[in-house]
Design a protein around this motif. Structure first.
Motif, PDB file in Angstrom:
ATOM      1  N   ASP A   1      73.144  64.679   7.781  1.00  6.88           N
ATOM      2  CA  ASP A   1      73.027  64.872   6.153  1.00  6.88           C
ATOM      3  C   ASP A   1      72.530  63.654   5.746  1.00  6.88           C
ATOM      4  OD1 ASP A   1      73.633  67.474   6.664  1.00  6.88           O
ATOM      5  OD2 ASP A   1      75.673  67.204   5.788  1.00  6.88           O
ATOM      6  N   PHE A   2      73.251  62.614   6.186  1.00  5.83           N
ATOM      7  CA  PHE A   2      73.322  60.983   5.542  1.00  5.83           C
ATOM      8  C   PHE A   2      71.719  60.822   5.905  1.00  5.83           C
ATOM      9  CE2 PHE A   2      72.994  56.571   5.909  1.00  5.83           C
ATOM     10  CZ  PHE A   2      73.914  56.274   5.132  1.00  5.83           C
ATOM     11  N   PHE A   3      71.317  60.895   7.346  1.00  6.04           N
ATOM     12  CA  PHE A   3      69.810  60.615   7.575  1.00  6.04           C
ATOM     13  C   PHE A   3      68.957  61.450   6.578  1.00  6.04           C
ATOM     14  CE2 PHE A   3      66.049  61.740   9.748  1.00  6.04           C
ATOM     15  CZ  PHE A   3      65.538  60.339  10.128  1.00  6.04           C
ATOM     16  N   GLU A   4      69.224  62.653   6.451  1.00  4.89           N
ATOM     17  CA  GLU A   4      68.202  63.453   5.517  1.00  4.89           C
ATOM     18  C   GLU A   4      68.158  63.028   4.185  1.00  4.89           C
ATOM     19  OE1 GLU A   4      69.312  67.385   6.123  1.00  4.89           O
ATOM     20  OE2 GLU A   4      68.595  67.609   8.131  1.00  4.89           O
ATOM     21  N   SER A   5      69.342  62.280   3.773  1.00  5.06           N
ATOM     22  CA  SER A   5      69.367  61.725   2.219  1.00  5.06           C
ATOM     23  C   SER A   5      68.453  60.345   2.170  1.00  5.06           C
ATOM     24  CB  SER A   5      70.844  61.881   1.878  1.00  5.06           C
ATOM     25  OG  SER A   5      71.505  63.020   1.943  1.00  5.06           O
ATOM     26  N   HIS A   6      68.413  59.709   3.191  1.00  2.00           N
ATOM     27  CA  HIS A   6      68.077  58.370   3.097  1.00  2.00           C
ATOM     28  C   HIS A   6      66.932  58.069   3.923  1.00  2.00           C
ATOM     29  CE1 HIS A   6      71.720  57.788   0.362  1.00  2.00           C
ATOM     30  NE2 HIS A   6      72.353  57.871   1.448  1.00  2.00           N
ATOM     31  N   ALA A   7      66.416  58.904   4.787  1.00  2.00           N
ATOM     32  CA  ALA A   7      65.304  58.456   5.713  1.00  2.00           C
ATOM     33  C   ALA A   7      64.058  58.263   4.982  1.00  2.00           C
ATOM     34  CB  ALA A   7      64.940  59.527   6.579  1.00  2.00           C
ATOM     35  N   ALA A   8      63.745  58.997   3.671  1.00  2.00           N
ATOM     36  CA  ALA A   8      62.636  58.711   3.109  1.00  2.00           C
ATOM     37  C   ALA A   8      62.530  57.554   2.176  1.00  2.00           C
ATOM     38  CB  ALA A   8      62.477  59.985   2.009  1.00  2.00           C
ATOM     39  N   LYS A   9      63.656  56.738   2.310  1.00  2.00           N
ATOM     40  CA  LYS A   9      63.692  55.442   1.587  1.00  2.00           C
ATOM     41  C   LYS A   9      63.308  54.204   2.403  1.00  2.00           C
ATOM     42  CE  LYS A   9      67.564  57.255  -1.291  1.00  2.00           C
ATOM     43  NZ  LYS A   9      68.995  57.030  -1.698  1.00  2.00           N
ATOM     44  N   THR A  10      63.036  54.750   4.015  1.00  2.00           N
ATOM     45  CA  THR A  10      62.944  53.775   4.605  1.00  2.00           C
ATOM     46  C   THR A  10      61.627  53.664   5.430  1.00  2.00           C
ATOM     47  OG1 THR A  10      63.622  55.043   6.756  1.00  2.00           O
ATOM     48  CG2 THR A  10      65.257  54.122   5.500  1.00  2.00           C
ATOM     49  N   LEU A  11      61.068  52.602   5.977  1.00  2.00           N
ATOM     50  CA  LEU A  11      59.740  52.307   6.582  1.00  2.00           C
ATOM     51  C   LEU A  11      59.813  51.722   7.937  1.00  2.00           C
ATOM     52  CD1 LEU A  11      58.166  50.427   3.425  1.00  2.00           C
ATOM     53  CD2 LEU A  11      57.999  52.794   3.732  1.00  2.00           C
ATOM     54  N   SER A  12      58.889  52.398   8.629  1.00  2.00           N
ATOM     55  CA  SER A  12      58.536  51.626  10.019  1.00  2.00           C
ATOM     56  C   SER A  12      57.004  50.926   9.891  1.00  2.00           C
ATOM     57  CB  SER A  12      58.380  52.664  11.063  1.00  2.00           C
ATOM     58  OG  SER A  12      59.376  53.135  11.152  1.00  2.00           O
ATOM     59  N   ILE A  13      56.914  49.680  10.457  1.00  2.00           N
ATOM     60  CA  ILE A  13      55.744  48.934   9.915  1.00  2.00           C
ATOM     61  C   ILE A  13      55.017  48.736  11.433  1.00  2.00           C
ATOM     62  CG2 ILE A  13      55.017  46.761   9.247  1.00  2.00           C
ATOM     63  CD1 ILE A  13      57.432  46.865   7.607  1.00  2.00           C
ATOM     64  N   SER A  14      53.593  48.843  11.311  1.00  2.00           N
ATOM     65  CA  SER A  14      52.560  48.575  12.457  1.00  2.00           C
ATOM     66  C   SER A  14      51.701  47.678  11.823  1.00  2.00           C
ATOM     67  CB  SER A  14      52.110  49.805  13.071  1.00  2.00           C
ATOM     68  OG  SER A  14      51.088  49.570  13.789  1.00  2.00           O
ATOM     69  N   MET A  15      51.223  46.801  12.657  1.00  2.00           N
ATOM     70  CA  MET A  15      50.025  45.773  12.260  1.00  2.00           C
ATOM     71  C   MET A  15      48.769  46.373  12.845  1.00  2.00           C
ATOM     72  SD  MET A  15      51.761  43.836  10.479  1.00  2.00           S
ATOM     73  CE  MET A  15      50.449  42.872   9.790  1.00  2.00           C
ATOM     74  N   ASP A  16      48.911  47.572  13.358  1.00  2.00           N
ATOM     75  CA  ASP A  16      47.471  48.066  14.038  1.00  2.00           C
ATOM     76  C   ASP A  16      46.794  48.837  12.635  1.00  2.00           C
ATOM     77  OD1 ASP A  16      45.503  49.661  14.840  1.00  2.00           O
ATOM     78  OD2 ASP A  16      46.619  51.001  16.022  1.00  2.00           O
ATOM     79  N   THR A  17      45.687  48.177  12.318  1.00  2.00           N
ATOM     80  CA  THR A  17      45.272  48.545  11.003  1.00  2.00           C
ATOM     81  C   THR A  17      43.724  49.375  11.340  1.00  2.00           C
ATOM     82  OG1 THR A  17      43.780  46.523  10.948  1.00  2.00           O
ATOM     83  CG2 THR A  17      45.898  46.753   9.645  1.00  2.00           C
ATOM     84  N   SER A  18      43.591  49.885  12.471  1.00  2.00           N
ATOM     85  CA  SER A  18      42.304  50.490  12.834  1.00  2.00           C
ATOM     86  C   SER A  18      42.156  51.910  12.185  1.00  2.00           C
ATOM     87  CB  SER A  18      42.120  50.822  14.338  1.00  2.00           C
ATOM     88  OG  SER A  18      43.146  51.530  14.779  1.00  2.00           O
ATOM     89  N   SER A  19      43.258  52.430  12.005  1.00  2.00           N
ATOM     90  CA  SER A  19      43.286  53.877  11.059  1.00  2.00           C
ATOM     91  C   SER A  19      44.895  54.123  10.882  1.00  2.00           C
ATOM     92  CB  SER A  19      42.805  54.968  12.010  1.00  2.00           C
ATOM     93  OG  SER A  19      43.564  55.392  13.124  1.00  2.00           O
ATOM     94  N   LEU A  20      44.996  55.148   9.898  1.00  2.00           N
ATOM     95  CA  LEU A  20      46.340  55.465   9.532  1.00  2.00           C
ATOM     96  C   LEU A  20      46.884  56.451  10.627  1.00  2.00           C
ATOM     97  CD1 LEU A  20      46.311  56.683   5.780  1.00  2.00           C
ATOM     98  CD2 LEU A  20      47.450  54.708   6.767  1.00  2.00           C
ATOM     99  N   ASN A  21      46.070  57.068  11.332  1.00  2.00           N
ATOM    100  CA  ASN A  21      46.411  58.055  12.382  1.00  2.00           C
ATOM    101  C   ASN A  21      46.688  57.552  13.744  1.00  2.00           C
ATOM    102  OD1 ASN A  21      46.771  60.140  10.509  1.00  2.00           O
ATOM    103  ND2 ASN A  21      44.370  60.381  10.652  1.00  2.00           N
ATOM    104  N   GLY A  22      47.025  58.444  14.729  1.00  2.00           N
ATOM    105  CA  GLY A  22      46.959  57.975  16.188  1.00  2.00           C
ATOM    106  C   GLY A  22      48.362  57.411  16.619  1.00  2.00           C
TER     107      GLY A  22
END
Length: 330
Positions: free
Chosen positions: A28-49
């Motif tokens: 429940d804690f994860f579901e309440s707060h996960a949408a406030k968090t980010l993962s970051i990638s420096m791969d800028t070729s596209s959004l997908n993949g």
């Protein structure tokens, strides 16, 4: 016969008990707060993949401003972020940086509204308190971890910047977790995971450190031309930090517990509401205001055009004004 009835009732109660869904507080804690968090990638070729998630971060405003560690961001080019939970991806860019604090303010290229962690200073942290992180250790996004606070305030950890203070964590800050929010059990932000001390000669986990929230707020508040400057966080109000006995007597105030207005930013929500210099704010709706953080907490989750009643003392008399959040504020 009586024994059979008792046995049947017992079996019935057991079936009822087994049919109930077990409580899952961590899920429940994860579901309440996960949408406030980010993962970051420096791969800028596209959004997908497939992406290599090299760091973590968290949102601090509804319009997509977020914080992470500066060392996670390789350069000033746009990069890709993944919002926790549902996994939506956006391009983002660097807005401001502080090399001494290893902080980066970033902005998601999006027109939608986000869940976020308000930057508040009134969260007490003690030894033994439980905390959570949702981060991307070794590139594994949406990883929920927990631990206990080993020490709430460690100073002189970074010998190059001796005035910074950190929360010492009971678990290491793994590669990919830098920039993650350190979250209390009640869902409040208490720091940002930054680094760990580890002896390379020992094959064991290191000691983790998270930059305290006070430094995050100082950094964001120092940045001009964003929707999260200190004045904007406070609806356009810049306060007098210490209400002295002299001010209480001079302004005919009933107490020194409240928010005393130093000045109001032109065209801000407070200015439009008619709040003036030396107004003494004592309540927002029914919530008592004893310091600026109480005020920020009361208005931080207001939606655009939402209205609240501000109760204040002016010229020795109590007065009520209506404050409407304008669209430029978080």
């Amino acid at each position: 016969m009586k024994a059979k009835i008792i046995a049947s009732v017992t079996l019935f109660l057991l079936l009822i008990d087994c049919s109930e869904s077990p409580k899952q507080p961590n899920r429940d804690f994860f579901e309440s707060h996960a949408a406030k968090t980010l993962s970051i990638s420096m791969d800028t070729s596209s959004l997908n993949g497939k992406k290599k998630w090299v760091g973590s971060g968290f949102l601090i405003s509804e319009d997509g401003l977020a914080l992470t560690c500066l060392h996670v961001i390789a350069d000033t080019k746009p990069f890709v972020v993944r919002v926790g939970g549902e996994g939506k991806r956006f391009f983002a860019k660097l807005i401001a940086e502080d090399r001494d604090k290893d902080l980066a303010l970033i902005k998601l290229d999006a027109k939608e509204s986000f869940s976020y962690f308000p930057l508040r200073l009134n969260q007490s942290v003690d030894r033994g308190d439980i905390y959570f992180t949702i981060s991307s250790p070794y590139g594994l996004e949406d990883s929920l971890s927990t631990g206990i606070v080993s020490d709430p305030i460690r100073i002189e950890i970074d010998y190059n910047v001796s005035n910074l203070s950190y929360v010492q964590t009971g678990s290491p800050i793994l590669e990919g977790s830098s920039g993650a929010a350190l979250i209390s059990e009640n869902g409040s932000l208490i720091g940002m995971a930054q680094f760990q001390w580890r002896n390379p000669n020992w094959n064991q986990a290191g000691i983790g450190f998270a930059l305290r929230t006070i430094h995050l707020k100082e950094f964001v508040g120092s940045i001009k031309n964003t929707s999260l400057s200190t004045a904007d966080l406070q609806a356009g109000i810049v306060e007098i930090p210490i209400v002295t006995d002299h001010l209480v007597q001079k302004l005919n105030l009933p107490t020194n517990k409240g928010l005393l207005v130093s000045y109001v930013i032109e065209n801000s929500s407070a200015d439009i509401a008619g709040i003036k210099r030396y107004d003494f704010i004592i309540r927002v709706e029914n919530q008592v205001v004893t310091q600026v953080d109480d005020f920020v907490k009361s208005i931080s989750n207001l939606k655009v055009n939402e209205k609240v009643s501000i109760h204040l003392i002016r010229d020795g008399k109590e007065k009520t004004v209506e404050l409407v959040r304008n669209k430029t504020q978080p």
